[in-house]
Design an enzyme around this catalytic site. Structure first.
Site, PDB file in Angstrom:
ATOM      1  CG  ASP A  26      -0.374  -0.061   2.508  1.00  0.00           C
ATOM      2  OD1 ASP A  26       0.851  -0.221   2.584  1.00  0.00           O
ATOM      3  OD2 ASP A  26      -1.114   0.052   3.520  1.00  0.00           O
ATOM      4  CB  SER A  27       4.566   1.826  -0.026  1.00  0.00           C
ATOM      5  OG  SER A  27       4.880   0.787  -0.933  1.00  0.00           O
ATOM      6  CG  ASP A  65       0.509  -4.232   1.848  1.00  0.00           C
ATOM      7  OD1 ASP A  65       0.834  -5.290   2.411  1.00  0.00           O
ATOM      8  OD2 ASP A  65       1.212  -3.195   1.867  1.00  0.00           O
ATOM      9  CE  LYS A  95       3.339  -6.108   3.641  1.00  0.00           C
ATOM     10  NZ  LYS A  95       2.868  -4.872   4.309  1.00  0.00           N
ATOM     11  CD  GLU A  97       0.520  -1.524   7.914  1.00  0.00           C
ATOM     12  OE1 GLU A  97       0.204  -0.750   8.840  1.00  0.00           O
ATOM     13  OE2 GLU A  97       0.995  -1.137   6.839  1.00  0.00           O
ATOM     14  CD  GLU A 164       7.992  -0.420   7.286  1.00  0.00           C
ATOM     15  OE1 GLU A 164       7.078  -1.165   6.878  1.00  0.00           O
ATOM     16  OE2 GLU A 164       8.167   0.745   6.874  1.00  0.00           O
TER      17      GLU A 164
HETATM   18  O1  KIV Z   1       3.598  -1.162   1.452  1.00  0.00           O
HETATM   19  C1  KIV Z   1       4.770  -1.540   1.416  1.00  0.00           C
HETATM   20  O2  KIV Z   1       5.513  -1.209   0.500  1.00  0.00           O
HETATM   21  C2  KIV Z   1       5.246  -2.408   2.502  1.00  0.00           C
HETATM   22  C3  KIV Z   1       6.703  -2.631   2.755  1.00  0.00           C
HETATM   23  C4  KIV Z   1       6.922  -3.740   3.691  1.00  0.00           C
HETATM   24  C5  KIV Z   1       7.615  -2.749   1.635  1.00  0.00           C
HETATM   25  O3  KIV Z   1       4.435  -2.893   3.221  1.00  0.00           O
END
Ligand code: KIV
Length: 248
Positions: A26-27, A65, A95, A97, A164
């Site tokens: 999600d970056s 994500d 993924k 968080e 992270e």
């Molecule tokens: O969103 C992202 O880029 C991440 C990092 C771990 C690379 O979650």
């Protein structure tokens, strides 16, 4: 080793270059869409980018994500969100968080429903307004909390864990004690794998995290190529190539 991608062209290059895992992180909210943080990106945005990335991948593992607030409100929300990602993209895993008790319960449910989940602890950017972009787990209490959350995530069934921006000693302790691979970003060299944001290593980001080595400055290279093109086109003698002419 792992990198992020948000479009077909970059995904294809990463895949061909031998990257094992490609994350549609999600970056992309920041590096591709220009937002200030990761919070505004939507599930539809993530699916759109994941579909493009999927079309560029032949070999690497594709992980996507789940965006902010698409999985935190309830386990039902998380199931539906994750279900859409698996139904509409080529993702092999998602993924999420966090490792607090409600998140652990949600992850257990997702895994039980057959959806592979990767965890993400330490600096979790979706909590930026609470924790900033600072290093996490750098005092004994905070380190213990992250270590306990890592154990709980393993118990819930995550297949890998991103760590992270945590001290390398903590990353080592977690890596040595878990039966699953850890993937570090700003967590030292001793995790089982490493991940970075591709825009950071290519010199395409507005802000360079201190832990991301820039392998090439594409900002400079692209700017100079575009300036040359602009100069060319402005010349009265400029002549566009025609499709039946050989390139110069
Ligand atoms: O969103 C992202 O880029 C991440 C990092 C771990 C690379 O979650």
């Amino acid at each position: 080793m792992a990198l992020t991608a948000s479009d077909y062209a970059i995904a294809k290059l990463l895949d061909k270059a031998g990257v094992d895992l490609i994350l549609v992180g999600d970056s992309l909210a920041m590096v591709t869409l220009g937002y200030k943080n990761t919070l505004p990106v939507t599930l539809d945005d993530m699916i759109h980018h994941a579909q493009a990335v999927g079309r560029g991948i032949e070999r690497a593992l594709l992980i996507v994500d789940l965006p902010f607030l698409s999985y935190q409100v309830s386990t039902e929300d998380a199931m539906r969100t994750a279900g859409r990602v698996f139904k509409e993209t080529d993702a092999k895993g998602i993924k999420l968080e966090g490792g607090y008790p409600d998140m652990v319960k949600t992850i257990r449910k997702l895994v039980q429903a057959g959806m592979p989940v990767m965890g993400h602890l330490g600096l979790t950017p979706q909590s930026v307004h609470q924790i900033g972009y600072r290093i996490q787990g750098n005092n004994p209490k905070a380190a213990t909390e992250i270590w306990e959350q890592a154990q709980a995530l393993v118990d819930a069934g995550v297949f890998a864990l991103v760590l992270e921006n945590v001290p390398s000693e903590l990353a080592i302790k977690i890596t040595e004690s878990l039966p699953i691979p850890t993937i570090g970003i700003g967590a030292g060299k001793d995790c089982d794998g490493q991940i970075l944001v591709t825009h950071d290593i290519l010199g395409l980001s507005d802000w360079q995290p201190p832990f991301a080595r820039k392998y090439v400055d594409l900002t400079e290279i692209i700017t100079s190529a575009v300036q040359k093109y602009c100069q060319d086109v402005r010349q009265p003698s400029y002549r566009a190539l025609r499709s039946n002419e050989p390139p110069e």
